[in-house]
Design a protein around this motif. Structure first.
Motif, PDB file in Angstrom:
ATOM      1  N   TRP A 404     -47.618  -5.055 -33.651  1.00  0.00           N
ATOM      2  CA  TRP A 404     -47.785  -6.473 -34.006  1.00  0.00           C
ATOM      3  C   TRP A 404     -49.235  -6.846 -34.320  1.00  0.00           C
ATOM      4  O   TRP A 404     -49.529  -7.966 -34.689  1.00  0.00           O
ATOM      5  CB  TRP A 404     -47.238  -7.369 -32.893  1.00  0.00           C
ATOM      6  N   ARG A 422     -52.484 -11.420 -41.055  1.00  0.00           N
ATOM      7  CA  ARG A 422     -51.433 -10.393 -41.056  1.00  0.00           C
ATOM      8  C   ARG A 422     -50.934 -10.051 -39.660  1.00  0.00           C
ATOM      9  O   ARG A 422     -49.888  -9.439 -39.511  1.00  0.00           O
ATOM     10  CB  ARG A 422     -51.915  -9.143 -41.786  1.00  0.00           C
ATOM     11  N   ILE A 424     -49.681 -10.771 -35.614  1.00  0.00           N
ATOM     12  CA  ILE A 424     -48.968 -11.744 -34.789  1.00  0.00           C
ATOM     13  C   ILE A 424     -49.235 -11.418 -33.323  1.00  0.00           C
ATOM     14  O   ILE A 424     -49.835 -10.392 -32.997  1.00  0.00           O
ATOM     15  CB  ILE A 424     -47.453 -11.766 -35.082  1.00  0.00           C
ATOM     16  N   GLN A 428     -45.016 -13.656 -29.929  1.00  0.00           N
ATOM     17  CA  GLN A 428     -44.128 -13.765 -31.093  1.00  0.00           C
ATOM     18  C   GLN A 428     -43.233 -12.541 -31.242  1.00  0.00           C
ATOM     19  O   GLN A 428     -42.024 -12.673 -31.466  1.00  0.00           O
ATOM     20  CB  GLN A 428     -44.973 -13.971 -32.353  1.00  0.00           C
ATOM     21  N   VAL A 491     -46.318  -4.987 -38.448  1.00  0.00           N
ATOM     22  CA  VAL A 491     -47.095  -5.750 -39.415  1.00  0.00           C
ATOM     23  C   VAL A 491     -47.721  -4.770 -40.399  1.00  0.00           C
ATOM     24  O   VAL A 491     -47.620  -3.551 -40.236  1.00  0.00           O
ATOM     25  CB  VAL A 491     -48.173  -6.615 -38.714  1.00  0.00           C
ATOM     26  N   LEU A 509     -43.485  -6.524 -41.559  1.00  0.00           N
ATOM     27  CA  LEU A 509     -43.661  -7.974 -41.461  1.00  0.00           C
ATOM     28  C   LEU A 509     -44.870  -8.340 -42.315  1.00  0.00           C
ATOM     29  O   LEU A 509     -46.002  -8.002 -41.974  1.00  0.00           O
ATOM     30  CB  LEU A 509     -43.873  -8.385 -39.996  1.00  0.00           C
ATOM     31  N   ARG A 511     -47.380 -10.808 -44.673  1.00  0.00           N
ATOM     32  CA  ARG A 511     -47.924 -12.157 -44.824  1.00  0.00           C
ATOM     33  C   ARG A 511     -47.590 -12.731 -46.206  1.00  0.00           C
ATOM     34  O   ARG A 511     -47.297 -11.990 -47.149  1.00  0.00           O
ATOM     35  CB  ARG A 511     -49.441 -12.149 -44.604  1.00  0.00           C
ATOM     36  N   GLN A 536     -43.410 -13.671 -45.459  1.00  0.00           N
ATOM     37  CA  GLN A 536     -43.431 -15.083 -45.099  1.00  0.00           C
ATOM     38  C   GLN A 536     -43.037 -15.943 -46.297  1.00  0.00           C
ATOM     39  O   GLN A 536     -43.545 -15.735 -47.405  1.00  0.00           O
ATOM     40  CB  GLN A 536     -44.835 -15.506 -44.652  1.00  0.00           C
ATOM     41  N   TRP A 542     -44.449 -17.286 -39.579  1.00  0.00           N
ATOM     42  CA  TRP A 542     -43.877 -16.089 -38.969  1.00  0.00           C
ATOM     43  C   TRP A 542     -42.517 -16.382 -38.334  1.00  0.00           C
ATOM     44  O   TRP A 542     -41.718 -15.458 -38.162  1.00  0.00           O
ATOM     45  CB  TRP A 542     -44.825 -15.521 -37.923  1.00  0.00           C
ATOM     46  N   ASP A 543     -42.252 -17.634 -37.974  1.00  0.00           N
ATOM     47  CA  ASP A 543     -40.969 -17.951 -37.326  1.00  0.00           C
ATOM     48  C   ASP A 543     -39.804 -17.581 -38.230  1.00  0.00           C
ATOM     49  O   ASP A 543     -38.813 -16.984 -37.768  1.00  0.00           O
ATOM     50  CB  ASP A 543     -40.905 -19.443 -36.971  1.00  0.00           C
ATOM     51  N   VAL A 545     -39.762 -15.381 -40.644  1.00  0.00           N
ATOM     52  CA  VAL A 545     -39.707 -13.918 -40.744  1.00  0.00           C
ATOM     53  C   VAL A 545     -39.012 -13.333 -39.522  1.00  0.00           C
ATOM     54  O   VAL A 545     -38.098 -12.498 -39.636  1.00  0.00           O
ATOM     55  CB  VAL A 545     -41.122 -13.334 -40.891  1.00  0.00           C
ATOM     56  N   LEU A 546     -39.430 -13.767 -38.338  1.00  0.00           N
ATOM     57  CA  LEU A 546     -38.875 -13.201 -37.103  1.00  0.00           C
ATOM     58  C   LEU A 546     -37.422 -13.600 -36.908  1.00  0.00           C
ATOM     59  O   LEU A 546     -36.633 -12.823 -36.340  1.00  0.00           O
ATOM     60  CB  LEU A 546     -39.734 -13.622 -35.910  1.00  0.00           C
TER      61      LEU A 546
END
Length: 560
Positions: A404, A422, A424, A428, A491, A509, A511, A536, A542-543, A545-546
């Motif tokens: 992360w 980039r 987190i 998260q 990430v 993940l 950006r 994203q 990020w919310d 994405v997650l």
């Protein structure tokens, strides 16, 4: 004395040649006349002949070393010649004779910045400001030095003070925009650039900074147009070429993109971090059969992992290939076929040619159709992989590795804001936790290791996050652990590249202002066929994405 006064008067009237003729006549009679030599130096400097200016002023100072003004103008001439260490010595001599000489304090800061002694440069500009608190240029150049140190909040304050003294200064407004962008305040940056371009529509550096900020807002068409406008005004502006390259590459225009990417070597960031070996540069035009070539890693660990795929292709041309890489990668990359791997910092071997690693895609005319042909090209050491297989024991749940937080390059403050965007937090990534999956931390370095020590029990309260930080001594250890996992979620950092290079399923993940290598509107990666991209939908989100990854992870657990 009469001839000297006449020469001074002629110089002040702009009649340089007549003044010069009169001084040369005087010096034939008195070759050691310090004032005549000094004035001859000033005349040469005013005409842009800095070589002659430095020579005449040096002779003048031999005969009269007590002239602070003479030392100052010799320093300025040396500065124009790019001899900043010598210029700094001359500025210091001027300041020894006259400590309150503002211009010497100020211009010494410029040479210190050119020598990348940025902390000292800030101190020099501070002393200049103490002598002249209304000097906008001292605040402006102080801001530039602070930006090079990554101290962007202070940089911004310095530009604001410069603008208080000179509110309609386009370069200051442009740099203020860059500082805001480096702080991630991209929307605030745009009005600075726009106002600067209203004042001076033909300022190439401001246009290039504006374009770079538009890239971070994913406004690629406008960004490309800004860089191209900058290059029409200043065709050799390296930063604009480099920024243009990144837009071309993110759009998949490799034919133009790789060519423009070569301009990186003329930007201060890349030039400062590269130590030339003195070997001939291989461009793809020279035959390599029976020759030796040194391929050299140039940027981050992930970049080396991504582009080392080209080393066996170079070996396939009949060359003896030596690959110089960062020490943590040496053991891992020894799995590359036909390649000798050495660590950066070791004595460089003799070779016929050299080539930076990230120039190879252009040399091989890489296009979108050929990217995945060589994957997988890295493999875990069999003995190490077997060790981890035994250590992990029976597989009763899917195994997922997590990263992360990416690496931090202390010497590249221009990348710090990208790092912040980039990465987190552990809090998260912990939202992915579920009981039917065994999770493994693949993290190394700070702040991730501290997060785990201090908050792991609180943020990941179950026993299904294994942490083997101490056992992952280098990337060959990480590769061996990944070989025993089913999936890596990461990430955009080196471990994501490692998983992709091994052909291991990897969810990246990503950006919003995506790196050029992940292209636009892609959920897959031509570089790594086993990769899935989760980008994203807007800056900092990020919310979303997650949430998507959580849903896909549930399906993954059910199907495993």
């Amino acid at each position: 004395m009469n001839e000297l006064l006449q020469a001074q008067a002629l110089f002040q009237q702009g009649k340089r040649e007549k003044a010069k003729t009169l001084l040369q006549k005087l010096l034939k009679q008195q070759p050691d006349h310090a004032e005549a030599l000094r004035l001859l130096g000033y005349i040469a400097g005013s005409a842009g002949d800095y070589q002659s200016a430095a020579k005449h002023l040096a002779r003048a100072l031999e005969h009269d070393p007590s002239s602070a003004e003479g030392w100052y103008y010799r320093a300025v001439a040396l500065q124009h010649l790019g001899q900043h260490a010598k210029a700094l010595d001359a500025f210091n001599e001027a300041l020894r004779l006259y400590p309150n000489l503002f211009h010497a304090r100020h211009d010494a800061g410029l040479s210190l910045s050119a020598l990348q002694r940025f902390t000292e440069a800030v101190e020099s500009f501070d002393m200049a400001i103490a002598l002249d608190p209304l000097s906008w240029s001292a605040y402006y150049n102080r801001g530039i030095a602070l930006g090079c140190l990554g101290r962007h909040e202070e940089e911004l304050i310095s530009y604001d003070k410069a603008l208080t003294a000179n509110p309609d200064n386009a370069p200051v407004l442009g740099n203020r925009g860059v500082a805001l962008a480096m702080l991630g305040r991209h929307e605030e940056a745009l009005p600075c650039f726009e106002r600067a371009l209203q004042l001076d529509p033909h300022h190439p550096e401001v246009l290039s900074g504006y374009g770079a900020t538009l890239v971070q807002l994913a406004r690629y068409d406008e960004a490309l147009a800004a860089q191209e406008r900058a290059l029409k005004l200043k065709p050799n502006l390296a930063k604009a070429h480099f920024n243009r390259a990144q837009v071309l590459l993110v759009r998949g225009d490799f034919a133009q993109g790789w060519q423009a990417y070569e301009w990186r070597w003329k930007t201060p960031e890349f030039a400062a971090g590269w130590k030339a070996s003195g070997k001939s540069r291989w461009t793809g035009q020279q035959a390599l059969r029976g020759k030796s070539i040194l391929l050299r890693a140039e940027q981050g660990l992930g970049d080396t992992i991504q582009f080392c795929r080209y080393a066996p292709l170079v070996a396939g041309l009949g060359a003896e290939v030596i690959l110089e890489v960062q020490p943590p990668l040496v053991s891992l990359l020894r799995s590359l076929n036909g390649v000798q791997v050495i660590a950066r910092g070791e004595e460089l071997p003799d070779a016929d040619y050299e080539c930076p690693l990230m120039s190879l895609p252009g040399v091989f005319h890489t296009d979108l159709t050929s990217l995945g042909d060589t994957v997988p090209y890295l493999a875990a050491d069999k003995a190490k992989a077997q060790y981890w297989k035994a250590r992990l024991g029976d597989r009763n749940r899917p195994r997922v590795g997590l990263v992360w937080n990416g690496g931090f390059r202390e010497n590249r403050p221009d990348l710090w804001s990208i790092n912040a965007r980039r990465n987190i937090s552990l809090r998260q990534i912990a939202t992915l936790n579920r009981a039917d999956i065994a999770f493994f931390s693949l993290q190394k370095g700070e702040p991730a290791e501290s997060e785990l020590r201090e908050h792991g029990a609180e943020l990941w309260p179950t026993d299904n996050l294994a942490v083997f930080t101490e056992a992952l001594r280098d990337f060959s250890d990480t590769a061996a652990l990944i070989a025993n996992l089913d999936l890596v979620i990461s990430v955009d950092t080196s471990t994501a590249h490692l998983a992709g290079a091994m052909g291991k399923p990897v969810w990246i993940l990503n950006r919003y202002d995506t790196c050029w290598r992940w292209f636009l509107d892609h959920s897959d990666s031509p570089w790594y066929p086993s990769a899935t991209l989760y980008r994203q939908p807007s800056m900092g989100d990020w919310d979303s994405v997650l949430d998507t990854v959580t849903a896909d992870l549930a399906k993954f657990a059910e199907s495993a």
